[in-house]
Design a protein around this motif. Structure first.
Motif, PDB file in Angstrom:
ATOM      1  N   TYR A   1       0.815  -1.218   0.000  1.00  0.00           N
ATOM      2  CA  TYR A   1       0.000   0.000   0.000  1.00  0.00           C
ATOM      3  C   TYR A   1       0.849   1.270   0.000  1.00  0.00           C
ATOM      4  O   TYR A   1       0.538   2.221  -0.696  1.00  0.00           O
ATOM      5  CB  TYR A   1      -0.948   0.003   1.204  1.00  0.00           C
ATOM      6  CG  TYR A   1      -1.947  -1.113   1.165  1.00  0.00           C
ATOM      7  CD1 TYR A   1      -2.976  -1.110   0.235  1.00  0.00           C
ATOM      8  CD2 TYR A   1      -1.871  -2.179   2.042  1.00  0.00           C
ATOM      9  CE1 TYR A   1      -3.901  -2.137   0.178  1.00  0.00           C
ATOM     10  CE2 TYR A   1      -2.794  -3.217   1.990  1.00  0.00           C
ATOM     11  CZ  TYR A   1      -3.810  -3.187   1.057  1.00  0.00           C
ATOM     12  OH  TYR A   1      -4.713  -4.203   1.001  1.00  0.00           O
TER      13      TYR A   1
ATOM     14  N   ARG B   1      -8.311   4.406   1.716  1.00  0.00           N
ATOM     15  CA  ARG B   1      -9.106   3.210   1.447  1.00  0.00           C
ATOM     16  C   ARG B   1      -9.554   3.164  -0.015  1.00  0.00           C
ATOM     17  O   ARG B   1      -9.523   2.112  -0.653  1.00  0.00           O
ATOM     18  CB  ARG B   1     -10.311   3.186   2.379  1.00  0.00           C
ATOM     19  CG  ARG B   1     -10.812   1.810   2.652  1.00  0.00           C
ATOM     20  CD  ARG B   1     -11.755   1.819   3.812  1.00  0.00           C
ATOM     21  NE  ARG B   1     -12.976   1.181   3.363  1.00  0.00           N
ATOM     22  CZ  ARG B   1     -14.128   1.260   3.949  1.00  0.00           C
ATOM     23  NH1 ARG B   1     -14.265   1.972   5.038  1.00  0.00           N
ATOM     24  NH2 ARG B   1     -15.161   0.639   3.491  1.00  0.00           N
TER      25      ARG B   1
ATOM     26  N   LEU C   1      -8.084   0.325  -2.931  1.00  0.00           N
ATOM     27  CA  LEU C   1      -9.093  -0.695  -3.224  1.00  0.00           C
ATOM     28  C   LEU C   1      -8.655  -1.601  -4.369  1.00  0.00           C
ATOM     29  O   LEU C   1      -8.777  -2.827  -4.299  1.00  0.00           O
ATOM     30  CB  LEU C   1     -10.432  -0.034  -3.558  1.00  0.00           C
ATOM     31  CG  LEU C   1     -11.562  -0.981  -3.964  1.00  0.00           C
ATOM     32  CD1 LEU C   1     -11.902  -1.930  -2.822  1.00  0.00           C
ATOM     33  CD2 LEU C   1     -12.787  -0.179  -4.372  1.00  0.00           C
TER      34      LEU C   1
ATOM     35  N   LYS D   1      -5.926  -4.084  -3.202  1.00  0.00           N
ATOM     36  CA  LYS D   1      -6.512  -5.159  -2.390  1.00  0.00           C
ATOM     37  C   LYS D   1      -7.211  -6.167  -3.303  1.00  0.00           C
ATOM     38  O   LYS D   1      -7.043  -7.382  -3.160  1.00  0.00           O
ATOM     39  CB  LYS D   1      -7.500  -4.584  -1.382  1.00  0.00           C
ATOM     40  CG  LYS D   1      -8.163  -5.619  -0.512  1.00  0.00           C
ATOM     41  CD  LYS D   1      -9.086  -4.954   0.495  1.00  0.00           C
ATOM     42  CE  LYS D   1      -9.614  -5.977   1.471  1.00  0.00           C
ATOM     43  NZ  LYS D   1     -10.978  -6.340   1.292  1.00  0.00           N
TER      44      LYS D   1
END
Length: 92
Positions: free
Chosen positions: A50, A67, A71, A74
């Protein structure tokens, strides 16, 4: 976000694209991410974390929306995990 990938030699991302709905940051970050990993081996993609992605995108741009910005990463990591779970095992 849904990520699609054609797997190339040596378990690499030969072709990779996505579709999805969401905020500009999530869509833009995923687009940049997929450009970064196009043609790369899965081991290299899995090692991408990240912090590296946020540095590439620019901390000042995504700091309040981490976040959203991560995304795609992830989802990509989960896609690779899924690939390893469902691919045929040699000799089986």
């Amino acid at each position: 976000i849904t990520i699609y990938m054609n797997v190339g030699p040596g378990d690499s991302a030969a072709e990779i694209w996505f579709e999805g709905e969401g905020c500009t940051i999530s869509q833009g970050a995923t687009s940049i991410l997929l450009e970064m990993v196009q043609g790369k081996p899965f081991a290299e993609i899995e090692a991408l974390n990240y912090n590296e992605l946020i540095e590439k995108l620019g901390k000042e741009v995504v700091l309040t929306r981490v976040r959203c910005a991560t995304l795609g990463l992830k989802t990509l990591h989960e896609a690779i995990e899924h690939y390893y779970d469902v691919r045929p095992q040699p000799g089986v």
